[in-house]
Design a protein around this motif. Structure first.
Motif, PDB file in Angstrom:
ATOM      1  N   MET A 124       0.852  -1.196   0.000  1.00 52.29           N
ATOM      2  CA  MET A 124       0.000   0.000   0.000  1.00 52.29           C
ATOM      3  C   MET A 124       0.883   1.239   0.000  1.00 52.29           C
ATOM      4  SD  MET A 124      -3.105   0.728   2.695  1.00 52.29           S
ATOM      5  CE  MET A 124      -4.553   1.677   2.221  1.00 52.29           C
ATOM      6  N   PHE A 174      -2.190   7.457   3.901  1.00 54.38           N
ATOM      7  CA  PHE A 174      -2.527   8.805   4.364  1.00 54.38           C
ATOM      8  C   PHE A 174      -3.974   9.161   4.020  1.00 54.38           C
ATOM      9  CE2 PHE A 174      -2.947  13.355   3.626  1.00 54.38           C
ATOM     10  CZ  PHE A 174      -2.521  13.864   4.839  1.00 54.38           C
ATOM     11  N   PHE A 209      -0.392   7.983   9.530  1.00 52.56           N
ATOM     12  CA  PHE A 209       0.563   7.069   8.916  1.00 52.56           C
ATOM     13  C   PHE A 209       0.457   5.634   9.423  1.00 52.56           C
ATOM     14  CE2 PHE A 209       2.131  11.328   8.448  1.00 52.56           C
ATOM     15  CZ  PHE A 209       2.373  11.349   7.092  1.00 52.56           C
ATOM     16  N   GLU A 210      -0.521   5.404  10.288  1.00 57.39           N
ATOM     17  CA  GLU A 210      -0.712   4.041  10.780  1.00 57.39           C
ATOM     18  C   GLU A 210      -1.450   3.226   9.725  1.00 57.39           C
ATOM     19  OE1 GLU A 210      -2.710   4.998  14.396  1.00 57.39           O
ATOM     20  OE2 GLU A 210      -0.853   5.426  15.467  1.00 57.39           O
ATOM     21  N   LYS A 211      -0.954   2.031   9.460  1.00 55.61           N
ATOM     22  CA  LYS A 211      -1.574   1.208   8.418  1.00 55.61           C
ATOM     23  C   LYS A 211      -2.991   0.817   8.834  1.00 55.61           C
ATOM     24  CE  LYS A 211       2.698  -0.586   6.570  1.00 55.61           C
ATOM     25  NZ  LYS A 211       3.498   0.195   7.568  1.00 55.61           N
ATOM     26  N   LEU A 243       4.841  14.057   0.657  1.00 55.61           N
ATOM     27  CA  LEU A 243       4.603  12.683   1.094  1.00 55.61           C
ATOM     28  C   LEU A 243       5.395  11.685   0.238  1.00 55.61           C
ATOM     29  CD1 LEU A 243       2.808  11.427   3.266  1.00 55.61           C
ATOM     30  CD2 LEU A 243       0.967  11.291   1.587  1.00 55.61           C
ATOM     31  N   PRO A 294       7.270   4.548   7.693  1.00 58.77           N
ATOM     32  CA  PRO A 294       7.148   6.011   7.718  1.00 58.77           C
ATOM     33  C   PRO A 294       6.633   6.556   9.046  1.00 58.77           C
ATOM     34  CG  PRO A 294       6.318   5.167   5.641  1.00 58.77           C
ATOM     35  CD  PRO A 294       6.609   3.969   6.506  1.00 58.77           C
ATOM     36  N   VAL A 295       5.865   5.769   9.762  1.00 59.29           N
ATOM     37  CA  VAL A 295       5.345   6.237  11.054  1.00 59.29           C
ATOM     38  C   VAL A 295       6.482   6.613  12.001  1.00 59.29           C
ATOM     39  CG1 VAL A 295       5.196   4.068  12.348  1.00 59.29           C
ATOM     40  CG2 VAL A 295       3.404   5.784  12.619  1.00 59.29           C
ATOM     41  N   PHE A 324       7.436  10.249  12.517  1.00 62.71           N
ATOM     42  CA  PHE A 324       6.473  11.163  13.144  1.00 62.71           C
ATOM     43  C   PHE A 324       6.304  10.936  14.634  1.00 62.71           C
ATOM     44  CE2 PHE A 324       5.624  10.964   8.651  1.00 62.71           C
ATOM     45  CZ  PHE A 324       5.615  12.296   8.340  1.00 62.71           C
TER      46      PHE A 324
END
Lengths: 72, 72
Positions: A1, A7, A66-68, B48, B62-63, B66
């Motif tokens: 993904m 996002f 940004f959490e899946k 992004l 990516p998390v 942040f």
């Protein structure tokens, strides 16, 4: 993904949770009314500053964008 | 703490952990060699898509860019 999709999916979910329309959120964050829709459809790549403004208006921690979705 | 600062601090920490120089990371991610330094100093607002490329080259989620440094 792709990260855009993660996002966009989270943006839509968190906006719904806030009860704001795309237009209301765009107005509050000072961005174009159509841009929120583009972001939710993963059709554009926002800057970090835009991400920050969206998080502020939704009163969420940016990390939540940004959490899946599958991991929730 | 501005989101740029959180991102830049985490980028520097994760880059150091990977053992890559700013120049090596820039080359692998296909971005300007000076741009990594600007991001680590919170002097620019990446998109992004750039954030995604940096995460891929550093092999991180990516998390991790942040998460607030104080919370670690």
């Amino acid at each position: 993904m792709r990260l855009r999709e993660i996002f966009g999916t989270n943006l839509r979910r968190l906006r719904h949770a806030s009860g704001l329309s795309q237009e209301e959120l765009a107005h509050r964050a000072g961005i174009n009314r159509n841009y929120v829709g583009l972001l939710e459809r993963a059709a554009n790549s926002p800057t970090l500053d835009t991400i920050e403004r969206l998080a502020e208006e939704l009163a969420v921690d940016p990390v939540q964008f940004f959490e899946k979705p599958s991991g929730r």
